[in-house]
Scaffold this active site. Structure first.
Site, PDB file in Angstrom:
ATOM      1  N   TRP A 325       0.771  -1.204   0.028  1.00  0.00           N
ATOM      2  CA  TRP A 325      -0.129  -0.154  -0.065  1.00  0.00           C
ATOM      3  C   TRP A 325       1.060   1.303  -0.066  1.00  0.00           C
ATOM      4  CZ3 TRP A 325      -4.941   0.172  -1.287  1.00  0.00           C
ATOM      5  CH2 TRP A 325      -5.729  -0.832  -1.172  1.00  0.00           C
ATOM      6  N   TRP A 328       2.790   0.923  -4.157  1.00  0.00           N
ATOM      7  CA  TRP A 328       2.029   0.935  -5.432  1.00  0.00           C
ATOM      8  C   TRP A 328       1.423   2.370  -6.135  1.00  0.00           C
ATOM      9  CZ3 TRP A 328      -2.811   0.844  -7.901  1.00  0.00           C
ATOM     10  CH2 TRP A 328      -3.604   1.380  -7.008  1.00  0.00           C
ATOM     11  N   ASN A 329       1.153   3.356  -5.002  1.00  0.00           N
ATOM     12  CA  ASN A 329       0.522   4.465  -5.567  1.00  0.00           C
ATOM     13  C   ASN A 329       1.315   5.507  -4.952  1.00  0.00           C
ATOM     14  OD1 ASN A 329      -0.859   6.791  -6.114  1.00  0.00           O
ATOM     15  ND2 ASN A 329      -3.005   5.821  -6.226  1.00  0.00           N
ATOM     16  N   ILE A 330       2.456   5.947  -5.273  1.00  0.00           N
ATOM     17  CA  ILE A 330       3.336   6.990  -4.492  1.00  0.00           C
ATOM     18  C   ILE A 330       2.574   8.166  -4.325  1.00  0.00           C
ATOM     19  CG2 ILE A 330       5.534   8.277  -4.437  1.00  0.00           C
ATOM     20  CD1 ILE A 330       5.592   5.186  -3.751  1.00  0.00           C
ATOM     21  N   PRO A 331       1.951   8.778  -5.319  1.00  0.00           N
ATOM     22  CA  PRO A 331       1.389  10.261  -4.971  1.00  0.00           C
ATOM     23  C   PRO A 331       0.444  10.354  -3.813  1.00  0.00           C
ATOM     24  CG  PRO A 331       1.678   9.528  -7.475  1.00  0.00           C
ATOM     25  CD  PRO A 331       1.874   8.408  -6.810  1.00  0.00           C
ATOM     26  N   VAL A 332      -0.352   9.294  -3.690  1.00  0.00           N
ATOM     27  CA  VAL A 332      -1.422   9.026  -2.660  1.00  0.00           C
ATOM     28  C   VAL A 332      -0.508   8.926  -1.482  1.00  0.00           C
ATOM     29  CG1 VAL A 332      -3.327   7.761  -1.634  1.00  0.00           C
ATOM     30  CG2 VAL A 332      -3.424   8.257  -3.871  1.00  0.00           C
ATOM     31  N   TYR A 341      -0.716  11.453   8.199  1.00  0.00           N
ATOM     32  CA  TYR A 341      -0.194  10.520   8.985  1.00  0.00           C
ATOM     33  C   TYR A 341       0.848  11.419   9.992  1.00  0.00           C
ATOM     34  CZ  TYR A 341       3.062   6.762  11.065  1.00  0.00           C
ATOM     35  OH  TYR A 341       3.630   5.973  11.673  1.00  0.00           O
ATOM     36  N   HIS A 366     -12.689   4.636  -1.242  1.00  0.00           N
ATOM     37  CA  HIS A 366     -12.839   3.426  -2.257  1.00  0.00           C
ATOM     38  C   HIS A 366     -14.593   3.323  -2.144  1.00  0.00           C
ATOM     39  CE1 HIS A 366      -8.888   2.727  -2.110  1.00  0.00           C
ATOM     40  NE2 HIS A 366      -8.979   1.771  -2.923  1.00  0.00           N
ATOM     41  N   TYR A 428     -27.201  -5.756  -9.934  1.00  0.00           N
ATOM     42  CA  TYR A 428     -28.138  -6.306 -10.783  1.00  0.00           C
ATOM     43  C   TYR A 428     -29.648  -6.785 -10.143  1.00  0.00           C
ATOM     44  CZ  TYR A 428     -30.166 -10.436 -13.561  1.00  0.00           C
ATOM     45  OH  TYR A 428     -31.025 -11.418 -14.115  1.00  0.00           O
TER      46      TYR A 428
END
Length: 436
Positions: A325, A328-332, A341, A366, A428
């Site tokens: 975590w 995988w997404n450095i900007p966030v 933090y 999310h 559905y």
């Protein structure tokens, strides 16, 4: 004769020992076998899909995912309206910089602006029937990114005012006012100091730049490399078409065939559908990662001469869920570290409480980006995201090395298909079965 025999025996024994040792240290042949088997198995699945369903790829059909009426573009209009929130942030900062309004008033204005920034688009998506789920999700993604950018814009300018008021030239790394001119090893651009950064040009550069953390002086590249730009553009066009084709040809039939087992609660068939969906789903996720974080973001960065190109790190080597975590997404990750933090840690909050709070915020966004466009909220999805906390603790505590890396990959490959199938099933049932 006996001497030669003994020599030959020792030679054979030495070769045997060497052969035994090399057999346990070199696994290249086994890895190549795994790759070949993996390719053959997936080729069989793809060929079976073509024989069973024929060619389902239809690029024109993608337009209907964004538009119901060719003369009515609600998602695009919603994105255009976002300029109101950008201007509100800029003019609030201008009033704060000259002391026209107090810090308390500025904080209140930002609270109203950022709260409205989150709830206005969601209310619009839930109210309008002309907006499609895909169009609504895209608009909400834009607003979520804008929310994070304007929050960073607020914090950095506030830190700069604190410097000016205390007449200090530097701050600590956790609360730094980034006003030092930087370069990417080539050209140094004009130095900007607070409040000279409060311009339309500056804020819109930040809005379109591939970063979530605001700086007064971003690292800049000396020029636009046309060959690099064209390669990234070609990758963007190729991989977006590949993703569309794989979704239409491979995922949609599998999801459609999964509805009846879910309605009948046939667990064996549900597991079989989930495992069948795991392969195309994960392949599309990997392609999407490369398309977005490498091709698209590098294209934007090159076009804007943005020097910081660290958009991801080696998350594929993750031995813990936390490492995945974080990489995988450095900007966030940088935004969460800088604006969430570290401020919590600075106030004396426990490390695990701060990490849990980050997972909580991540789970909220999310669910916000998925449940609002689909016009349904599912507690199981929110709790599924929060389950990353005990999973991270378990993997970090009991699994190490390759075992931890395998656990991370299993959570990625299996977890996503479960969420996809359950979301589609609920959508559905709510929108089709209940209406029939």
């Amino acid at each position: 004769f006996f001497f030669l025999t003994e020599v030959n025996y020792c030679h054979v024994l030495q070769e045997s020992l060497l052969s035994s040792a090399s057999g346990y240290s070199n696994y290249r042949g086994i890895l190549n076998w795994c790759v070949v088997m993996l390719v053959l198995c997936n080729a069989r699945l793809f060929l079976e899909n073509l024989i069973k369903y024929g060619i389902l790829v239809d690029p024109i059909q993608v337009v209907s995912l964004f538009l119901k009426d060719p003369y009515n573009w609600p998602a695009s209009c919603l994105i255009i309206v976002s300029n109101v929130f950008i201007m509100a942030a800029l003019y609030t900062e201008r009033r704060l910089s000259v002391g026209t309004i107090s810090e308390t008033t500025g904080t209140f204005l930002y609270l109203v602006n950022l709260t409205t920034l989150l709830f206005f688009p969601s209310a619009t998506v839930l109210t309008l029937t002309s907006i499609t789920p895909v169009g609504g999700a895209f608009a909400l993604c834009v607003y979520t990114v804008l929310f994070m950018k304007l929050y960073s814009y607020k914090d950095v300018n506030m830190w700069c005012r604190e410097i000016r008021h205390t007449k200090a030239r530097t701050l600590t790394r956790s609360h730094s006012c980034p006003s030092i001119a930087q370069s990417n090893g080539s050209a140094v651009h004009a130095h900007v100091s607070y409040p000279g950064n409060l311009t339309h040009r500056d804020i819109y550069y930040f809005v379109f730049a591939p970063t979530l953390c605001y700086e007064l002086n971003f690292p800049r590249s000396p020029r636009i490399r046309k060959s690099f730009l064209l390669r990234r553009l070609f990758e963007m066009l190729f991989f977006i078409q590949l993703q569309i084709g794989l979704v239409q040809q491979w995922m949609v039939p599998t999801i459609q065939n999964s509805m009846k087992p879910f309605q009948d609660m046939d667990f064996s068939r549900m597991i079989e559908r989930m495992l069948k969906l795991a392969v195309p789903n994960h392949l599309i996720w990997l392609i999407f990662f490369y398309w977005f974080f490498h091709s698209s973001m590098n294209f934007v960065a090159e076009l804007m001469r943005f020097g910081d190109r660290e958009f991801y790190q080696d998350w594929w080597n993750s031995e813990t869920v936390t490492y995945f975590w974080s990489n995988w997404n450095i900007p966030v990750h940088k935004w969460c570290l800088r604006h969430f933090y570290k401020p919590l840690m600075g106030r004396g909050v426990n490390k695990w409480v701060a990490q849990t709070a980050i997972f909580l915020v991540s789970a909220f966004f999310h669910e916000y980006l998925v449940s609002v466009p689909l016009k349904m909220f599912r507690l199981w999805a929110f709790m599924g995201m929060m389950s990353q906390i005990p999973l991270a603790w378990f993997v970090g505590r009991f699994l190490r090395g390759n075992y931890g890396n395998a656990a991370v990959w299993i959570s990625l490959i299996i977890g996503q298909p479960i969420a996809v199938l359950m979301y589609v099933h609920d959508f559905y049932v709510l929108h089709y079965v209940s209406q029939s």
